[in-house]
Scaffold this motif. Structure first.
Motif, PDB file in Angstrom:
ATOM      1  N   LEU A   1       5.908  -6.002 -17.766  1.00  0.00           N
ATOM      2  CA  LEU A   1       4.839  -6.703 -17.075  1.00  0.00           C
ATOM      3  C   LEU A   1       4.433  -5.985 -15.791  1.00  0.00           C
ATOM      4  CD1 LEU A   1       2.983  -9.163 -16.919  1.00  0.00           C
ATOM      5  CD2 LEU A   1       4.829 -10.396 -15.739  1.00  0.00           C
ATOM      6  N   ARG A   2       5.390  -5.400 -15.085  1.00  0.00           N
ATOM      7  CA  ARG A   2       5.077  -4.687 -13.843  1.00  0.00           C
ATOM      8  C   ARG A   2       4.118  -3.537 -14.096  1.00  0.00           C
ATOM      9  NH1 ARG A   2       9.867  -2.750 -10.347  1.00  0.00           N
ATOM     10  NH2 ARG A   2       8.093  -2.303  -8.995  1.00  0.00           N
ATOM     11  N   GLY A   3       4.208  -2.922 -15.263  1.00  0.00           N
ATOM     12  CA  GLY A   3       3.304  -1.831 -15.595  1.00  0.00           C
ATOM     13  C   GLY A   3       1.890  -2.299 -15.873  1.00  0.00           C
ATOM     14  N   LEU A   4       1.735  -3.582 -16.215  1.00  0.00           N
ATOM     15  CA  LEU A   4       0.404  -4.136 -16.470  1.00  0.00           C
ATOM     16  C   LEU A   4      -0.259  -4.635 -15.202  1.00  0.00           C
ATOM     17  CD1 LEU A   4       1.080  -6.207 -19.733  1.00  0.00           C
ATOM     18  CD2 LEU A   4      -0.029  -3.968 -19.560  1.00  0.00           C
ATOM     19  N   LEU A   5       0.522  -5.095 -14.244  1.00  0.00           N
ATOM     20  CA  LEU A   5      -0.046  -5.699 -13.043  1.00  0.00           C
ATOM     21  C   LEU A   5      -0.658  -4.647 -12.126  1.00  0.00           C
ATOM     22  CD1 LEU A   5       2.711  -8.343 -12.193  1.00  0.00           C
ATOM     23  CD2 LEU A   5       0.484  -8.730 -13.276  1.00  0.00           C
ATOM     24  N   VAL A   6      -1.589  -5.100 -11.280  1.00  0.00           N
ATOM     25  CA  VAL A   6      -2.291  -4.208 -10.363  1.00  0.00           C
ATOM     26  C   VAL A   6      -1.309  -3.460  -9.473  1.00  0.00           C
ATOM     27  CG1 VAL A   6      -2.593  -6.035  -8.630  1.00  0.00           C
ATOM     28  CG2 VAL A   6      -4.179  -4.088  -8.677  1.00  0.00           C
ATOM     29  N   ASP A   7      -1.613  -2.208  -9.204  1.00  0.00           N
ATOM     30  CA  ASP A   7      -0.773  -1.365  -8.353  1.00  0.00           C
ATOM     31  C   ASP A   7      -1.138  -1.631  -6.885  1.00  0.00           C
ATOM     32  OD1 ASP A   7       0.716   0.591  -7.140  1.00  0.00           O
ATOM     33  OD2 ASP A   7      -0.290   2.276  -8.125  1.00  0.00           O
ATOM     34  N   THR A   8      -0.166  -2.120  -6.124  1.00  0.00           N
ATOM     35  CA  THR A   8      -0.406  -2.446  -4.713  1.00  0.00           C
ATOM     36  C   THR A   8       0.028  -1.329  -3.768  1.00  0.00           C
ATOM     37  OG1 THR A   8       1.745  -3.561  -4.564  1.00  0.00           O
ATOM     38  CG2 THR A   8      -0.163  -4.926  -5.144  1.00  0.00           C
ATOM     39  N   THR A   9       0.328  -0.160  -4.309  1.00  0.00           N
ATOM     40  CA  THR A   9       0.768   0.950  -3.456  1.00  0.00           C
ATOM     41  C   THR A   9      -0.214   1.268  -2.330  1.00  0.00           C
ATOM     42  OG1 THR A   9       1.960   1.914  -5.331  1.00  0.00           O
ATOM     43  CG2 THR A   9       1.542   3.355  -3.465  1.00  0.00           C
ATOM     44  N   PRO A  10      -1.557   1.230  -2.550  1.00  0.00           N
ATOM     45  CA  PRO A  10      -2.470   1.545  -1.438  1.00  0.00           C
ATOM     46  C   PRO A  10      -2.275   0.654  -0.216  1.00  0.00           C
ATOM     47  CG  PRO A  10      -3.654   1.592  -3.509  1.00  0.00           C
ATOM     48  CD  PRO A  10      -2.283   1.052  -3.814  1.00  0.00           C
ATOM     49  N   LEU A  11      -1.904  -0.609  -0.419  1.00  0.00           N
ATOM     50  CA  LEU A  11      -1.707  -1.516   0.718  1.00  0.00           C
ATOM     51  C   LEU A  11      -0.500  -1.107   1.543  1.00  0.00           C
ATOM     52  CD1 LEU A  11      -2.390  -4.936  -1.069  1.00  0.00           C
ATOM     53  CD2 LEU A  11      -3.966  -3.610   0.350  1.00  0.00           C
ATOM     54  N   ARG A  12       0.513  -0.549   0.896  1.00  0.00           N
ATOM     55  CA  ARG A  12       1.696  -0.095   1.618  1.00  0.00           C
ATOM     56  C   ARG A  12       1.501   1.298   2.203  1.00  0.00           C
ATOM     57  NH1 ARG A  12       3.807  -1.914  -3.240  1.00  0.00           N
ATOM     58  NH2 ARG A  12       4.358   0.222  -3.857  1.00  0.00           N
ATOM     59  N   ALA A  13       0.751   2.141   1.491  1.00  0.00           N
ATOM     60  CA  ALA A  13       0.574   3.523   1.931  1.00  0.00           C
ATOM     61  C   ALA A  13      -0.322   3.632   3.158  1.00  0.00           C
ATOM     62  CB  ALA A  13      -0.001   4.365   0.792  1.00  0.00           C
ATOM     63  N   SER A  14      -1.267   2.712   3.314  1.00  0.00           N
ATOM     64  CA  SER A  14      -2.224   2.801   4.419  1.00  0.00           C
ATOM     65  C   SER A  14      -2.459   1.422   5.018  1.00  0.00           C
ATOM     66  CB  SER A  14      -3.557   3.391   3.932  1.00  0.00           C
ATOM     67  OG  SER A  14      -4.533   3.334   4.948  1.00  0.00           O
ATOM     68  N   PRO A  15      -1.820   1.100   6.151  1.00  0.00           N
ATOM     69  CA  PRO A  15      -2.079  -0.185   6.814  1.00  0.00           C
ATOM     70  C   PRO A  15      -3.552  -0.360   7.187  1.00  0.00           C
ATOM     71  CG  PRO A  15      -0.092   0.834   7.700  1.00  0.00           C
ATOM     72  CD  PRO A  15      -0.735   1.850   6.811  1.00  0.00           C
ATOM     73  N   ALA A  16      -4.236   0.735   7.520  1.00  0.00           N
ATOM     74  CA  ALA A  16      -5.663   0.640   7.854  1.00  0.00           C
ATOM     75  C   ALA A  16      -6.465   0.165   6.644  1.00  0.00           C
ATOM     76  CB  ALA A  16      -6.187   1.991   8.338  1.00  0.00           C
ATOM     77  N   PHE A  17      -6.129   0.702   5.454  1.00  0.00           N
ATOM     78  CA  PHE A  17      -6.788   0.229   4.245  1.00  0.00           C
ATOM     79  C   PHE A  17      -6.477  -1.240   3.994  1.00  0.00           C
ATOM     80  CE2 PHE A  17      -6.247  -0.791  -0.275  1.00  0.00           C
ATOM     81  CZ  PHE A  17      -7.562  -0.693  -0.692  1.00  0.00           C
ATOM     82  N   ALA A  18      -5.221  -1.630   4.223  1.00  0.00           N
ATOM     83  CA  ALA A  18      -4.824  -3.026   3.997  1.00  0.00           C
ATOM     84  C   ALA A  18      -5.642  -3.971   4.879  1.00  0.00           C
ATOM     85  CB  ALA A  18      -3.330  -3.188   4.277  1.00  0.00           C
ATOM     86  N   ARG A  19      -5.844  -3.594   6.149  1.00  0.00           N
ATOM     87  CA  ARG A  19      -6.629  -4.457   7.043  1.00  0.00           C
ATOM     88  C   ARG A  19      -8.094  -4.508   6.632  1.00  0.00           C
ATOM     89  NH1 ARG A  19      -3.221  -1.722  10.803  1.00  0.00           N
ATOM     90  NH2 ARG A  19      -4.893  -0.221  11.253  1.00  0.00           N
ATOM     91  N   LEU A  20      -8.640  -3.363   6.249  1.00  0.00           N
ATOM     92  CA  LEU A  20     -10.035  -3.325   5.804  1.00  0.00           C
ATOM     93  C   LEU A  20     -10.206  -4.153   4.542  1.00  0.00           C
ATOM     94  CD1 LEU A  20     -12.860  -2.055   6.247  1.00  0.00           C
ATOM     95  CD2 LEU A  20     -12.120  -0.176   4.760  1.00  0.00           C
ATOM     96  N   TRP A  21      -9.254  -4.040   3.647  1.00  0.00           N
ATOM     97  CA  TRP A  21      -9.294  -4.786   2.383  1.00  0.00           C
ATOM     98  C   TRP A  21      -9.250  -6.289   2.639  1.00  0.00           C
ATOM     99  CZ3 TRP A  21      -5.316  -7.741  -0.025  1.00  0.00           C
ATOM    100  CH2 TRP A  21      -5.557  -8.065  -1.363  1.00  0.00           C
ATOM    101  N   ALA A  22      -8.370  -6.741   3.531  1.00  0.00           N
ATOM    102  CA  ALA A  22      -8.248  -8.173   3.817  1.00  0.00           C
ATOM    103  C   ALA A  22      -9.506  -8.710   4.505  1.00  0.00           C
ATOM    104  CB  ALA A  22      -7.022  -8.423   4.691  1.00  0.00           C
TER     105      ALA A  22
END
Length: 442
Positions: A15-36
């Motif tokens: 199931l983990r292989g099917l779910l969305v990959d959240t690595t970008p949120l961990r790799a870039s806090p700036a992206f995480a804030r922009l995304w939120a």
């Protein structure tokens, strides 16, 4: 600013292989804030999109009048796409995004004000919707140019899927909230909800670092536009992402018939309109949540073509539901909701949303990885002209076809046409179908 190097992704199973990959949120806090921040603002934007359509239909009783929102917006959006893209290729992209967000917020505030004042003339609503659409085009183009500076290329498909989640939530929650608020408290308070929620955009953008383009830049103007068009002429894969999407969005965009379908065919009025629009988003949201395998697809041009063909199939199915309901139940103003028909229509629209989201993930990834940074802002500007302008042209086409033939005609005929065109392109555009994400070329 260059994108950070991420940790080497490990294969996921089950199931983990099917779910969305959240690595970008961990790799870039700036992206995480922009995304939120974007997630919150997009909910408000969808509230206004639905509310303007309902408001214009309330004032005029005309589906064609609803489609004229597209006619007012298309010119400013095209201009904003080219000029805004050049601005993003010349100046600090964070500053460009902040100034544009201010312009969008002012247009929303003015829309709220005239609604509270009880203005019944339609042209102010058309004009303000056009300003808002132009601002959204520049803001979207600038964000698109920013992402490759925040993330490495291998994480861009996952970032696009995460963006699909926010858009799916926005188009699920926003239209539903719009339908309930319009029915419960009226149009002015519904517009006000967008004005409040849009502040989330400022929070995400303001926290970004400086985003200076890495290329030589281009002064906004005709020369910059011509330069970007010359690049596009020599970039068949980038060009194909625009052409394929135009086919889908101009021929398979039946949202302009939703108000009349809710009032006359399916029943339920504004609540049904919100449910239909939300169904599209639910499909996009589900496909984003289970987007893990998309990161392993390398033939992304082929994936875009197949996804748009599936989009056409589900669009035609929505038209069939409207046709059968019309033939069996006729039309009646203010009728009670026909629940089975609404459920079937919603399932068809969920299918279109899922297919469109898959196409969007790969189209945006191709554009962000294949286009060099010195023209990326202008390519993103053109991308948002197509993404936002194509549906508005589709609104105009659908409104005209619905007025001339019937409400079921735009989705049924348009869906069939999309499938036919994709079958032709699958045989004739072999270069795009063999595009390999491991070796991106424009």
């Amino acid at each position: 600013m260059s994108a950070p190097e991420p940790e080497t992704p490990q294969p996921k199973r089950g199931l983990r292989g099917l779910l969305v990959d959240t690595t970008p949120l961990r790799a870039s806090p700036a992206f995480a804030r922009l995304w939120a921040g974007s997630a919150v603002a997009q909910i408000g934007a969808q509230i206004t999109i639905v509310t303007v359509g309902l408001h214009i239909y309330h004032l005029t009783g005309s589906t064609l009048a609803v489609s004229l929102v597209a006619l007012w917006a298309i010119g400013p959006m095209i201009l904003a796409g080219f000029i805004g893209g050049a601005l993003a290729d010349t100046f600090d992209r964070r500053t460009v995004a902040l100034i544009t967000a201010c312009a969008a917020w002012v247009s929303i505030g003015t829309l709220t004000t005239i609604a509270f004042l009880g203005v019944t003339a339609t042209w102010p609503y058309y004009a303000l919707a056009a300003v808002n659409a132009a601002s959204a085009t520049i803001l979207g183009a600038t964000r698109g140019a920013i992402l490759p500076q925040l993330l490495p290329a291998q994480l861009l498909p996952a970032a696009a899927a995460l963006t699909g989640i926010t858009m799916g939530l926005a188009v699920t929650v926003g239209p539903a909230v719009a339908g309930v608020l319009v029915a419960g408290v009226g149009y002015p308070w519904t517009y006000l909800a967008d004005a409040v929620l849009f502040t989330g955009a400022f929070l995400g953008i303001a926290s970004l670092p400086r985003m200076t383009p890495t290329g030589p830049g281009a002064a906004p103007g005709l020369g910059s536009v011509l330069e970007s068009l010359r690049f596009l002429k020599t970039a068949p894969n980038v060009r194909a992402t625009f052409v394929w999407d135009l086919v889908a969005m101009t021929l398979g965009n039946p949202r302009v018939v939703f108000p009349a379908a809710g009032a006359l065919v399916l029943g339920g009025g504004a609540v049904t309109v919100g449910a239909l629009t939300a169904s599209f988003a639910i499909g996009a949201l589900v496909s984003s949540l289970f987007s893990g395998p998309l990161g392993r697809v390398h033939r992304q041009g082929r994936a875009v073509t197949y996804a748009i063909a599936v989009f056409g199939v589900f669009t035609a199915l929505f038209g069939i539901v409207l046709l059968i309901t019309f033939l069996t139940a006729g039309t009646q103003d203010g009728r009670a909701p026909i629940v089975p028909a609404i459920v079937l229509a919603g399932l068809a629209l969920a299918g279109t949303g899922a297919a469109d989201n898959v196409s969007s993930v790969f189209r945006s990834t191709i554009l962000q990885t294949a286009a060099p940074d010195e023209v990326r802002g202008r390519m993103q500007g053109l991308f948002y002209v197509v993404v936002a302008g194509g549906p508005r042209v589709g609104d105009l086409i659908a409104g005209t076809v619905a007025t001339t033939i019937a409400l079921w005609a735009p989705p049924l005929l348009g869906g069939i046409a999309i499938v036919g065109i994709m079958l032709i392109l699958a045989r004739s555009a072999s270069g795009f179908l063999h595009y390999d994400a491991r070796h991106p070329t424009p």
